[in-house]
Design an enzyme around this catalytic site. Structure first.
Site, mmCIF file in Angstrom:
data_model
loop_
_atom_site.group_PDB
_atom_site.id
_atom_site.type_symbol
_atom_site.label_atom_id
_atom_site.label_comp_id
_atom_site.label_asym_id
_atom_site.label_seq_id
_atom_site.Cartn_x
_atom_site.Cartn_y
_atom_site.Cartn_z
ATOM 1 N N HIS A 89 0.851 -1.180 0.000
ATOM 2 C CA HIS A 89 0.000 0.000 0.000
ATOM 3 C C HIS A 89 0.886 1.229 0.000
ATOM 4 C CE1 HIS A 89 -3.224 2.761 1.101
ATOM 5 N NE2 HIS A 89 -4.046 1.804 0.707
ATOM 6 N N ASP A 147 -8.033 -5.461 0.285
ATOM 7 C CA ASP A 147 -8.542 -6.157 -0.894
ATOM 8 C C ASP A 147 -8.158 -7.624 -0.942
ATOM 9 O OD1 ASP A 147 -9.960 -4.082 -2.007
ATOM 10 O OD2 ASP A 147 -8.135 -3.176 -2.763
#
Ligand code: CMC
Length: 479
Positions: free
Chosen positions: A355, A413
């Protein structure tokens, strides 16, 4: 149809929420609203310079200072607003890794320690104790609602869930095999052609109606996109159901049978919505702000956000996780796949890992991991080979030097895709669900921007690396 919208760390230290409140009060006293734009009183504070960085230009030995501004929490920022005007310099930061594009009082992330708060409340607390409607109210209004406020808000959203019947006809213009995100971009953008009474962005009431319409209608459009892709009739919203229940029913019910909502699935859906509701200035939110900075129609701005969310580096990652797991196929192939990722063969990445902001465990991923196990247990899919493969992949990646040294942890996710697949959504709908949940974040950020007196049209600069001026070459002389 009646009543539906058819027209158009606690200690002596102050908590983040307390600090935010103080800052908001100061802002309300000092900031001047722009003409016609009445604000809701929850706009961010106008931060003041409290220190400066001294810069020396090695080209001419000239020194100058840049003010340092303090937010409520998080790193201080260097204010470069006057840099070009006073020094003739731009800054260069492709990907905006060090650039704050706005002031905001909605969401705070500390990616190094894995903290995410909305209006000061930790995402883990919200996921555990709230529901999505409450989180929507919090994001939009700045505070958790009282019981009365919550009931009123839920009623407002519920009564805006239906679409103008002509919108339904838009769907038949799309190929049956169109990706539902393509349908979402088109149909949400098309709302701007229907709801003219909620597009004066300088009128707070119209802003609020546009906000409610978007939060209410996006799930209806998402469910219709799914129904269209499988050739089933559209299912209209039902006002006695919760937001998540209504969405599940519109997606999975068929007229020929009674549809029973599984409470575990509805709770998991609601949690997925909460965990995706907002994530400060990510790519799609920045897109919405950029589009909105020109004064564009709010429905069109949200369509722009949906378009940006679609990419696999952003909201498309949950779909990409499932594709990756299918490509790996079996636990025995994980080592080989990890090898491909580490050698950067064909730019292979471990989807659902890493991320831009979180260099620690994504707090949303911890909640999602737990929910993932609950859903799979409830649906009797605990021994699902995809989950087993995902868990093994997670274990191996978390103990591998490459992932540890690159601070690559599973993100939200990684798990949401597995839950969604277990519920029965096809992979092509995963990003659509992200868009449904993120609509409230986009809307809250758009509204905050419109109410910010310092707001100007977004217009980045560049480092030009092309040709200097050169003479025009006539066509017969070109080689
Ligand atoms: N697998 C393998 N290596 C990775 C990964 C990954 N998923 N992510 C980053 N790296 C490596 C990258 O190769 C680079 O290595 P090196 O320094 O040796 O060249 C280093 O880590 C930094 O990569 P980066 O691309 O500069 O990092 P970024 O902050 O620009 O990228 C990201 C963030 C999310 C795009 C990236 O981690 C990624 O592509 N992840 C996979 C896609 C994904 O899961 N996206 C969902 C993000 S969460 C949902 C949302 O908020 O939208």
């Amino acid at each position: 149809m009646k009543g539906n919208d058819m027209a158009g760390k606690t200690s002596k230290k102050k908590t983040v929420a307390e600090k935010s409140k103080k800052v908001v009060k100061t802002a309300a006293k000092t900031a001047k609203p722009r003409a016609k734009t009445v604000d809701s009183g929850i706009r961010p504070a106008a931060p003041k310079a409290y220190a400066a960085v001294a810069v020396k230009d090695s080209r001419n030995g000239k020194g100058f200072e840049l003010p340092i501004l303090k937010g409520t929490v998080g790193p201080d920022v260097v204010d470069i607003r006057k840099l070009y005007g006073e020094q003739g310099l731009f800054t260069y930061d492709p990907g905006y890794g060090s650039t704050g594009s706005t002031q905001s009082a909605i969401t705070y992330i500390d990616g190094d320690v894995g903290i995410l708060t909305h209006r000061g409340y930790k995402i883990e607390d919200l996921a555990e104790n709230s529901d999505f409607m409450e989180v929507c109210y919090l994001l939009l209004e700045g505070e958790l609602p009282t019981a009365k406020q919550k009931a009123e808000f839920e009623k407002n959203i519920t009564y805006h869930t239906m679409l103008h019947e002509q919108i339904a006809r838009f769907f038949s213009g799309f190929r049956r095999d169109a990706h539902p995100m393509a349908v979402m971009v088109g149909v949400v953008g098309a709302l701007s052609a229907f709801y003219h009474d909620s597009t004066d962005i300088h009128d707070p009431r119209q802003r609020m109606i546009a906000s409610h319409r978007l939060i209410a209608k996006v799930p209806t459009i998402a469910a219709m996109a799914y129904k269209y892709s499988v050739g089933q009739p559209f299912v209209y919203p039902q006002n006695n159901l919760s937001y998540a229940e209504n969405f599940l029913r519109m997606t999975f019910a068929v007229p020929a049978e009674e549809y029973k909502i599984d409470p575990v699935v509805a709770a998991a859906m609601d949690k997925i919505f909460i965990l995706h509701a907002d994530h400060e200035q990510n790519a799609s939110t920045s897109t919405v702000r950029m589009a909105g900075s020109s004064g564009a129609n709010p429905f069109a701005c949200i369509a722009a956000g949906i378009a940006c969310l679609w990419g696999p580096a952003h909201g498309g990652a949950n779909e990409a996780v499932l594709k990756m797991l299918a490509e790996i196929g079996h636990k025995d192939n994980i080592k080989e796949y990890i090898g491909k990722v580490k050698s950067k063969q064909d730019n292979t990445r471990l989807m659902g890992f890493g991320h831009r902001v979180y260099k620690n465990y994504d707090p949303r991923a911890s909640v999602m991991r737990k929910s993932c196990h609950e859903v799979l247990d409830a649906l009797g899919k605990r021994n699902d080979p995809v989950l087993e493969l995902a868990m093994e992949l997670e274990k191996i990646a978390l103990s591998d030097d490459y992932f540890i040294s690159h601070k690559l942890y599973p993100n939200v996710d990684f798990y949401s895709g597995i839950i969604l697949q277990a519920i029965g959504f096809p992979t092509s709908m995963f990003t659509v669900l992200f868009a449904v949940a993120r609509t409230v974040g986009w809307v809250a950020q758009w509204k905050e921007m419109i109410e910010d007196p310092t707001q100007r049209i977004g217009r980045p600069r560049q480092l030009y690396t092309g040709y200097g001026e050169r003479p025009y070459v006539p066509i017969n002389k070109r080689k």
